[in-house]
Design an enzyme around this catalytic site. Structure first.
Site, PDB file in Angstrom:
ATOM      1  N   GLN A 124       0.846  -1.198   0.000  1.00  0.00           N
ATOM      2  CA  GLN A 124       0.000   0.000   0.000  1.00  0.00           C
ATOM      3  C   GLN A 124       0.880   1.245   0.000  1.00  0.00           C
ATOM      4  O   GLN A 124       1.500   1.556   1.015  1.00  0.00           O
ATOM      5  CB  GLN A 124      -0.881  -0.037   1.270  1.00  0.00           C
ATOM      6  CG  GLN A 124      -1.789   1.151   1.462  1.00  0.00           C
ATOM      7  CD  GLN A 124      -2.331   1.200   2.893  1.00  0.00           C
ATOM      8  OE1 GLN A 124      -1.811   0.535   3.781  1.00  0.00           O
ATOM      9  NE2 GLN A 124      -3.372   1.980   3.102  1.00  0.00           N
ATOM     10  N   GLY A 125       0.922   1.956  -1.121  1.00  0.00           N
ATOM     11  CA  GLY A 125       1.764   3.156  -1.242  1.00  0.00           C
ATOM     12  C   GLY A 125       0.943   4.412  -1.044  1.00  0.00           C
ATOM     13  O   GLY A 125       0.663   5.135  -2.014  1.00  0.00           O
ATOM     14  N   SER A 127       1.311   6.584   2.330  1.00  0.00           N
ATOM     15  CA  SER A 127       2.044   7.568   3.148  1.00  0.00           C
ATOM     16  C   SER A 127       3.300   8.061   2.443  1.00  0.00           C
ATOM     17  O   SER A 127       3.974   7.305   1.729  1.00  0.00           O
ATOM     18  CB  SER A 127       2.464   6.943   4.475  1.00  0.00           C
ATOM     19  OG  SER A 127       1.356   6.434   5.140  1.00  0.00           O
ATOM     20  N   GLU A 242      -9.269  -1.698   5.745  1.00  0.00           N
ATOM     21  CA  GLU A 242      -8.125  -1.907   6.644  1.00  0.00           C
ATOM     22  C   GLU A 242      -8.596  -1.884   8.106  1.00  0.00           C
ATOM     23  O   GLU A 242      -8.231  -2.734   8.908  1.00  0.00           O
ATOM     24  CB  GLU A 242      -7.093  -0.798   6.415  1.00  0.00           C
ATOM     25  CG  GLU A 242      -5.849  -0.930   7.265  1.00  0.00           C
ATOM     26  CD  GLU A 242      -4.767   0.096   6.880  1.00  0.00           C
ATOM     27  OE1 GLU A 242      -5.103   1.138   6.290  1.00  0.00           O
ATOM     28  OE2 GLU A 242      -3.593  -0.171   7.175  1.00  0.00           O
ATOM     29  N   GLU A 362      -5.189   9.622  17.279  1.00  0.00           N
ATOM     30  CA  GLU A 362      -5.774  10.975  17.291  1.00  0.00           C
ATOM     31  C   GLU A 362      -6.714  11.158  16.085  1.00  0.00           C
ATOM     32  O   GLU A 362      -7.810  11.713  16.210  1.00  0.00           O
ATOM     33  CB  GLU A 362      -4.668  12.040  17.252  1.00  0.00           C
ATOM     34  CG  GLU A 362      -3.823  12.137  18.513  1.00  0.00           C
ATOM     35  CD  GLU A 362      -2.793  11.013  18.636  1.00  0.00           C
ATOM     36  OE1 GLU A 362      -2.507  10.333  17.627  1.00  0.00           O
ATOM     37  OE2 GLU A 362      -2.285  10.799  19.748  1.00  0.00           O
TER      38      GLU A 362
HETATM   39  C1  LIG Z   1       3.936  -0.537  11.366  1.00  0.00           C
HETATM   40  C2  LIG Z   1       3.452   0.460  10.364  1.00  0.00           C
HETATM   41  C3  LIG Z   1       3.106   0.047   9.099  1.00  0.00           C
HETATM   42  C4  LIG Z   1       2.697   0.972   8.141  1.00  0.00           C
HETATM   43  N1  LIG Z   1       2.389   0.517   6.874  1.00  0.00           N
HETATM   44  C5  LIG Z   1       2.040   1.407   5.930  1.00  0.00           C
HETATM   45  C6  LIG Z   1       1.802   0.977   4.583  1.00  0.00           C
HETATM   46  O1  LIG Z   1       1.924  -0.215   4.256  1.00  0.00           O
HETATM   47  N2  LIG Z   1       1.470   1.905   3.668  1.00  0.00           N
HETATM   48  C7  LIG Z   1       1.328   3.228   3.966  1.00  0.00           C
HETATM   49  O2  LIG Z   1       0.988   3.998   3.082  1.00  0.00           O
HETATM   50  N3  LIG Z   1       1.546   3.683   5.227  1.00  0.00           N
HETATM   51  C8  LIG Z   1       1.901   2.801   6.206  1.00  0.00           C
HETATM   52  N4  LIG Z   1       2.147   3.241   7.490  1.00  0.00           N
HETATM   53  C9  LIG Z   1       2.101   4.679   7.762  1.00  0.00           C
HETATM   54  C10 LIG Z   1       0.940   5.148   8.612  1.00  0.00           C
HETATM   55  O3  LIG Z   1      -0.266   5.081   7.905  1.00  0.00           O
HETATM   56  C11 LIG Z   1       1.293   6.584   9.047  1.00  0.00           C
HETATM   57  O4  LIG Z   1       2.408   6.505   9.894  1.00  0.00           O
HETATM   58  C12 LIG Z   1       0.152   7.251   9.755  1.00  0.00           C
HETATM   59  O5  LIG Z   1      -0.905   7.500   8.878  1.00  0.00           O
HETATM   60  C13 LIG Z   1       0.592   8.569  10.411  1.00  0.00           C
HETATM   61  O6  LIG Z   1       1.243   9.402   9.506  1.00  0.00           O
HETATM   62  P1  LIG Z   1       2.665  10.047   9.858  1.00  0.00           P
HETATM   63  O7  LIG Z   1       3.566   8.950  10.339  1.00  0.00           O
HETATM   64  O8  LIG Z   1       3.094  10.848   8.687  1.00  0.00           O
HETATM   65  O9  LIG Z   1       2.395  11.003  11.100  1.00  0.00           O
HETATM   66  P2  LIG Z   1       1.772  12.489  11.065  1.00  0.00           P
HETATM   67  O10 LIG Z   1       0.546  12.508  10.191  1.00  0.00           O
HETATM   68  O11 LIG Z   1       2.857  13.452  10.741  1.00  0.00           O
HETATM   69  O12 LIG Z   1       1.321  12.657  12.551  1.00  0.00           O
HETATM   70  C14 LIG Z   1       2.220  12.995  13.609  1.00  0.00           C
HETATM   71  C15 LIG Z   1       1.410  13.146  14.885  1.00  0.00           C
HETATM   72  O13 LIG Z   1       0.462  14.238  14.756  1.00  0.00           O
HETATM   73  C16 LIG Z   1      -0.852  13.775  15.020  1.00  0.00           C
HETATM   74  N5  LIG Z   1      -1.814  14.455  14.130  1.00  0.00           N
HETATM   75  C17 LIG Z   1      -1.651  14.664  12.804  1.00  0.00           C
HETATM   76  N6  LIG Z   1      -2.742  15.289  12.297  1.00  0.00           N
HETATM   77  C18 LIG Z   1      -3.614  15.457  13.331  1.00  0.00           C
HETATM   78  C19 LIG Z   1      -4.929  16.022  13.449  1.00  0.00           C
HETATM   79  N7  LIG Z   1      -5.581  16.537  12.391  1.00  0.00           N
HETATM   80  N8  LIG Z   1      -5.527  16.006  14.667  1.00  0.00           N
HETATM   81  C20 LIG Z   1      -4.892  15.472  15.757  1.00  0.00           C
HETATM   82  N9  LIG Z   1      -3.637  14.940  15.698  1.00  0.00           N
HETATM   83  C21 LIG Z   1      -3.023  14.921  14.512  1.00  0.00           C
HETATM   84  C22 LIG Z   1      -0.821  12.278  14.749  1.00  0.00           C
HETATM   85  O14 LIG Z   1      -1.827  11.599  15.449  1.00  0.00           O
HETATM   86  C23 LIG Z   1       0.583  11.896  15.217  1.00  0.00           C
HETATM   87  O15 LIG Z   1       0.586  11.706  16.610  1.00  0.00           O
HETATM   88  C24 LIG Z   1       2.583   2.346   8.468  1.00  0.00           C
HETATM   89  C25 LIG Z   1       2.922   2.773   9.760  1.00  0.00           C
HETATM   90  C26 LIG Z   1       3.361   1.857  10.697  1.00  0.00           C
HETATM   91  C27 LIG Z   1       3.721   2.345  12.070  1.00  0.00           C
END
Ligand SMILES: Cc1cc2nc3c(=O)[nH]c(=O)nc-3n(C[C@H](O)[C@H](O)[C@H](O)COP(=O)(O)OP(=O)(O)OC[C@H]3O[C@@H](n4cnc5c(N)ncnc54)[C@H](O)[C@@H]3O)c2cc1C
Length: 379
Positions: A124-125, A127, A242, A362
């Site tokens: 899944q691409g 993020s 998901e 969140e």
């Molecule tokens: C084990 C694992 C597997 C994963 N696998 C995949 C995958 O296969 N494909 C893929 O595409 N992604 C994948 N991900 C990514 C995952 O979907 C993202 O990490 C997640 O959506 C959060 O995005 P971010 O890491 O950019 O954090 P950010 O969006 O930058 O968030 C940082 C912090 O700010 C908070 N925050 C952000 N916006 C808000 C808001 N509007 N209100 C309140 N709080 C907020 C968040 O809750 C978090 O605590 C994976 C992640 C993990 C940990």
């Protein structure tokens, strides 16, 4: 809803239990990721050959046509029997259902069967380094060129990309319209030089996910899912699957792990300790709430035919409970836990990701507030 199983549902459960007794593959090999993957692939092939892959998919697409209740029974029984996950978990849980919901007949014909058999693994691409929670702000760009799309950008945290043939890729195809409207959902062939996969090692030591560097990758027009500019709507389908897919399996997993933790507490003579008893009782109460909410989500699917935002509630609650459960396990095991008890330590470390993967807690709270409770939006 009535929680009693009908005679047909009992028969479904018993057939599955008997099959699992005869076909359980044993414990997954620990340590080597490639070996573990090969083991999960064998297991998926066995499931597929017996008609147990894609149980809720329509029969015409190779599934078993199971009802939502049968799917819930299936997830819970798999956990009860402590089976490994199938290798193509993202294809089965999200890719197939998305193609079935939004794909053309040709796309269903081409992509669905190899998902079930495990012949083609999916990732899944979504993020990107600057776009996780705010997925619609993503920058990976796709430009049309002679009936093909040329894609350039970077993705991150891409689980199983190192095994994948196909990537569910969301890219920006229009920069002139509001951000949600300029996205398109593609199936990108991972096996091209323009896509570089670099592993990221997690706190557990496992390289479960990756960075993707995409430099002018080519995607044929026929691999657009749901039409150009409709990527946001298609991506939401993927995300709903998901989250909703998690409820029954995770509820059964919490119940199983809690029972095993209670045994550990007994073995260590802590079953009379008031603090431990309090922690275990709290976990039991939480696991019951998780169970009832899983049924609430199921009721919604039965009524509307689609997973609803209730899946977000279950996913958020499950990640909270799983983190508490693994922390309690560390307390009960004491200082020896990190060295002696590899399995619980692994689970404790892996659980940190639960409140991030598949949508952070969140973000899920925002969804529950707005779409389940109907509270006003802040923005
Ligand atoms: C084990 C694992 C597997 C994963 N696998 C995949 C995958 O296969 N494909 C893929 O595409 N992604 C994948 N991900 C990514 C995952 O979907 C993202 O990490 C997640 O959506 C959060 O995005 P971010 O890491 O950019 O954090 P950010 O969006 O930058 O968030 C940082 C912090 O700010 C908070 N925050 C952000 N916006 C808000 C808001 N509007 N209100 C309140 N709080 C907020 C968040 O809750 C978090 O605590 C994976 C992640 C993990 C940990």
């Amino acid at each position: 809803m009535d929680l009693t199983l009908s005679p047909d549902e009992e028969a479904f459960r018993d057939e599955l239990r008997t099959w699992l007794e005869d076909n359980h593959p044993g414990e997954e090999p620990k340590g080597d990721e490639e070996e573990a993957f090969a083991f999960r692939l064998e297991w998926q092939k066995k499931l597929h050959a017996a008609g147990w892959a894609g149980v809720s998919w329509p029969k015409e697409y190779g599934g078993r046509g199971a009802t939502p209740i049968e799917q819930a029974i299936f997830s819970a029984e798999m956990v009860r029997a402590n089976t490994p996950a199938p290798a193509n978990i993202l294809g089965l849980a999200m890719g197939g259902p998305t193609v079935i919901a939004h794909g053309t007949e040709e796309q269903k014909e081409r992509f669905v069967e190899p998902i079930l058999s495990g012949e083609e693994i999916w990732c899944q691409g979504f993020s990107e380094p600057e776009s996780g929670s705010d997925l619609a702000s993503l920058k990976t760009k796709a430009v049309k060129d002679n009936g093909e799309w040329v894609v350039t950008g970077q993705k991150v945290w891409t689980t199983f990309a190192h095994h994948a043939k196909w990537c569910m890729l969301v890219a920006r195809t229009d920069t002139e319209v509001p951000k949600h409207k300029g996205l398109t959902y593609f199936l990108m062939d991972m096996q091209q030089d323009a896509v570089q996969v670099r592993p990221l090692v997690q706190i557990t030591g496992q390289p479960e996910f990756n960075e993707l560097f995409i430099e002018e990758a080519r995607i044929p027009d026929e691999n657009v899912i749901g039409g150009v500019g409709n990527g946001w709507m298609v991506a939401i389908t993927t995300l709903m699957h998901e989250r909703s897919g998690i409820a029954f399996g995770s509820m059964a997993q919490v119940k199983r792990d809690l029972a095993s933790l209670i045994e550990v507490a007994r073995d260590r003579g802590l079953d009379d300790d008031p603090v431990t008893r309090q922690q275990l009782a709290q976990l039991y109460i939480e696991s019951e709430v998780l169970r009832i909410n899983a049924y609430r989500g199921l009721t919604q699917i039965i009524k509307t035919g689609q997973p609803g935002p209730e899946g977000s509630l279950s996913k958020w609650h499950w990640s909270d409970i799983n983190q508490s459960l693994t922390e309690t396990a560390m307390d009960i095991r004491g200082p020896e836990a990190p060295v002696v008890d590899g399995e619980w330590s692994y689970r404790f470390l892996r659980a940190r990701a639960n409140s991030i993967e598949g949508g952070t807690t969140e973000i899920l709270k925002n969804i529950v507030a707005e779409r389940v409770l109907g509270l006003p939006k802040l923005r």
